[in-house]
Design a protein around this motif. Structure first.
Motif, PDB file in Angstrom:
ATOM      1  N   SER A   1       0.798  -1.222   0.000  1.00 45.89           N
ATOM      2  CA  SER A   1       0.000   0.000   0.000  1.00 45.89           C
ATOM      3  C   SER A   1       0.831   1.273   0.000  1.00 45.89           C
TER       4      SER A   1
ATOM      5  N   HIS B   1       4.913   6.452  -2.794  1.00 47.34           N
ATOM      6  CA  HIS B   1       5.618   7.720  -2.615  1.00 47.34           C
ATOM      7  C   HIS B   1       5.250   8.679  -3.743  1.00 47.34           C
ATOM      8  N   ASP B   2       5.195   9.997  -3.414  1.00 48.07           N
ATOM      9  CA  ASP B   2       4.988  11.010  -4.442  1.00 48.07           C
ATOM     10  C   ASP B   2       6.173  11.015  -5.391  1.00 48.07           C
TER      11      ASP B   2
ATOM     12  N   GLY C   1       6.069  13.346   0.113  1.00 48.97           N
ATOM     13  CA  GLY C   1       4.761  12.797   0.442  1.00 48.97           C
ATOM     14  C   GLY C   1       4.709  11.294   0.245  1.00 48.97           C
TER      15      GLY C   1
ATOM     16  N   ARG D   1       1.816   7.892   0.828  1.00 52.50           N
ATOM     17  CA  ARG D   1       0.471   7.449   1.169  1.00 52.50           C
ATOM     18  C   ARG D   1       0.518   5.947   1.411  1.00 52.50           C
TER      19      ARG D   1
ATOM     20  N   SER E   1      -1.706   2.515   3.781  1.00 55.32           N
ATOM     21  CA  SER E   1      -2.894   2.105   4.523  1.00 55.32           C
ATOM     22  C   SER E   1      -2.479   1.394   5.801  1.00 55.32           C
TER      23      SER E   1
ATOM     24  N   ASP F   1      -6.657   4.931   4.986  1.00 57.63           N
ATOM     25  CA  ASP F   1      -5.509   5.506   4.289  1.00 57.63           C
ATOM     26  C   ASP F   1      -4.899   6.640   5.106  1.00 57.63           C
ATOM     27  N   VAL F   2      -3.582   6.746   4.999  1.00 61.24           N
ATOM     28  CA  VAL F   2      -2.818   7.777   5.697  1.00 61.24           C
ATOM     29  C   VAL F   2      -1.988   8.523   4.676  1.00 61.24           C
ATOM     30  N   PHE F   3      -1.915   9.857   4.805  1.00 60.12           N
ATOM     31  CA  PHE F   3      -1.027  10.659   3.982  1.00 60.12           C
ATOM     32  C   PHE F   3      -0.073  11.379   4.922  1.00 60.12           C
ATOM     33  N   TYR F   4       1.223  11.296   4.599  1.00 62.14           N
ATOM     34  CA  TYR F   4       2.262  11.893   5.439  1.00 62.14           C
ATOM     35  C   TYR F   4       3.287  12.573   4.557  1.00 62.14           C
TER      36      TYR F   4
ATOM     37  N   LEU G   1      -9.523  10.273   4.990  1.00 64.52           N
ATOM     38  CA  LEU G   1      -8.061  10.248   4.887  1.00 64.52           C
ATOM     39  C   LEU G   1      -7.467  10.779   6.185  1.00 64.52           C
TER      40      LEU G   1
ATOM     41  N   ASN H   1      -4.520  12.623   7.773  1.00 62.27           N
ATOM     42  CA  ASN H   1      -3.355  13.463   7.484  1.00 62.27           C
ATOM     43  C   ASN H   1      -2.437  13.422   8.688  1.00 62.27           C
TER      44      ASN H   1
END
Length: 155
Positions: free
Chosen positions: A64, A67-68, A73, A75, A77, A87-90, A115, A117
């Motif tokens: 899951s 990477h951006d 960034g 993302r 799970s 889902d997690v965005f960091y 989501l 954050n």
């Protein structure tokens, strides 16, 4: 004698009012800084508050992590292996111990669309962790005959 009683009453009232005010301010400050912990089931069931700093934790879902292409960034799970995941965005550098399938805890806020954050990601070390100070002692014990150092778990 009456004056003495009035002074005592004034002092007692001053102490009670001061203690009440101090306790109220302390409780207010603590309430603002509390981050409650939510497991994936509570996050997906809607029990976690939106837009409020919380902590959540679980296992990183295999496959899951995305990477951006530009920037820091990432993302991924988090799951509890009981059918609940979110889902997690960091944005930032992930800890060295961050891996798919391993336990983590995130701090941040849940958005309206589900989501999370995160502004902090903490990874759990495994059960074979040995403090740096004991690393050489454990290696020497293993080389000398597989003995176990007191206070450590066998590998």
């Amino acid at each position: 004698m009456r004056k003495l009683r009035q002074r005592r009453l004034a002092v007692v009232l001053f102490v009670v009012v001061g203690a009440t005010a101090t306790l109220s301010l302390a409780l207010l400050a603590l309430q603002e800084n509390v981050d409650l912990f939510y497991e994936p089931a509570r996050v997906t069931n809607g029990e976690a508050p939106l837009g409020v700093p919380i902590r959540a934790g679980g296992m990183v879902v295999e496959g899951s992590v995305a990477h951006d292409r530009e920037g820091l960034g990432v993302r991924f799970s988090i799951t509890d292996h009981a059918g609940h995941e979110f889902d997690v965005f960091y944005v930032g550098l992930l800890p060295d111990l961050f891996k798919e399938g391993k336990g983590i805890m995130v701090r941040g806020q849940l958005t309206d669309d589900g989501l999370f954050n995160a502004h902090e990601v903490l990874a759990k070390h495994d059960e074979n962790y040995v403090p740096h100070e004991l690393h050489d002692v454990v290696e020497a014990a293993d080389l000398a005959g597989g003995g176990q150092v007191e206070g450590t778990e066998p590998s």
